[in-house]
Enzyme design. Structure first.
Site, PDB file in Angstrom:
ATOM      1  CD  GLN A  74      44.256 -63.192   4.767  1.00 13.13           C
ATOM      2  OE1 GLN A  74      43.168 -62.646   4.649  1.00 13.13           O
ATOM      3  NE2 GLN A  74      44.996 -63.081   5.860  1.00 13.13           N
ATOM      4  CG  ASP A  78      43.843 -55.382   4.307  1.00 15.80           C
ATOM      5  OD1 ASP A  78      43.104 -55.513   5.303  1.00 15.80           O
ATOM      6  OD2 ASP A  78      44.312 -56.341   3.672  1.00 15.80           O
ATOM      7  CE  LYS A 104      40.399 -60.886   6.735  1.00 13.25           C
ATOM      8  NZ  LYS A 104      41.771 -60.793   6.228  1.00 13.25           N
TER       9      LYS A 104
END
Ligand code: NAP
Length: 286
Positions: free
Chosen positions: A97, A120, A53
């Site tokens: 995460q 997200d 990422k």
């Protein structure tokens, strides 16, 4: 029949190429988009994902920041970090995460990210927008699959879609996105009776299970579009295998996403897209 291969790298490159001018324009007139990634501890898989990422941010000119609290971080400490990021104007997206360590209340952490920075698409406010079909950040993997279907001009309206898996990250948002494109959608899971029979009725079959090669030839209607989301370690632990028996899909399907190289490359691309979208929103509307 030999299935057409749906190439995730090709779709990813298209998505990223379309983002580049938008990023340059923002950087020239205001500032680049900004993404903060919180990586707790040293989970090997999470470290690889986060590296990917951050690297993609660098390639695109998105400002990124990696925050690495220790494995023993408390919920309160994480909430404090997120609150700080929520307040910072140059941060458009916050990604926590997962998985988080056991002592952390993941739900509280998820809820603490401001919905307009939830790139997200996991915050309940954004999930509600998904259900209501209102624009908002969408979960990256299913959003990427929709991009892939669109770019390969695969018709969805009126088709029977079967999604195997009902996770908040993949299965449920996938089913809703297909429903909003007027597919007739069935969601299957571990308690589904006659899974093979349900799947065999699908014109579009999405496998998001996490079980290597669970989807065998009995599951696939000849001519179906088969999307394999599974990312499973192969028996020697080195490569990746999907949830779908690749040989069966190649023989029976009309189109198929291989593992690796199919769905995998799309997730980070859509994270970048969500971050750029959030930045545009922040810069235009505060
Ligand atoms: P998850 O949270 O573990 O959910 C798995 C789903 O599969 C559950 O709904 C479960 O049913 C269902 N399931 C498990 N065994 C089954 C069986 N024997 N028959 C029918 N259904 C079964 O997993 P996830 O996060 O959605 O991820 C699914 C897969 O996609 C994994 O391989 C993951 O690595 C991969 N993935 C890939 C990407 C990417 O390519 N970028 C992104 C995310 C995930 P129940 O709900 O009844 O337990």
């Amino acid at each position: 029949m030999s299935a057409r291969i749906l190439d995730g790298k090709w779709v990813r490159e298209q998505i990223l190429a379309e983002l580049r001018p938008r990023i340059s324009k923002m950087a020239a007139s205001h500032r680049p988009p900004g993404l903060a990634v919180i990586l707790v501890g040293h989970d090997a898989a999470s470290e690889i994902y986060v590296r990917g990422k951050i690297k993609t941010c660098g390639e695109l000119g998105i400002y990124s920041e990696k925050i690495t609290p220790s494995e023993s971080v408390s919920t309160e400490e994480l909430l404090g970090i997120i609150e700080g990021l929520n307040q910072r104007n140059e941060i458009d997206g916050i990604l926590v995460q997962v998985p988080l360590p056991k002592q952390v209340d993941s739900r509280r952490v998820l809820l603490s990210v401001k919905p307009d920075k939830d790139v997200d698409g996991f915050h309940p406010v954004n999930v509600g927008s998904l259900v209501a079909n209102i624009p908002a950040p969408r979960a990256c993997t299913p959003a990427g699959i929709m991009e892939m279907l669109r770019r390969y001009e695969i018709p969805i309206a009126g088709k029977k879609a079967v999604v195997v898996g009902r996770s908040d990250i993949v299965g449920k948002p996938m089913a809703l996105l297909l429903l909003h494109q007027s597919a007739t959608v069935t969601i299957c899971h571990s308690k589904t009776l006659d899974l093979a029979g349900e799947c065999r009725r699908a014109n579009i079959l999405v496998a998001a299970i996490g079980k290597p090669n669970l989807v065998t030839r009995e599951f696939i209607q000849p001519g179906a579009v088969v999307i394999d989301v599974g990312q499973n370690r192969d028996p020697d632990g080195k490569g990746l295998v999907g949830d779908v028996d690749a040989a069966a899909a190649l023989e029976l399907a009309s189109a198929y996403t291989p593992v690796p190289g199919g769905v995998g490359p799309l997730t980070i691309a859509m994270l970048m897209a969500n971050t750029v979208q959030a930045a545009e929103q922040h810069l235009c509307c505060g």
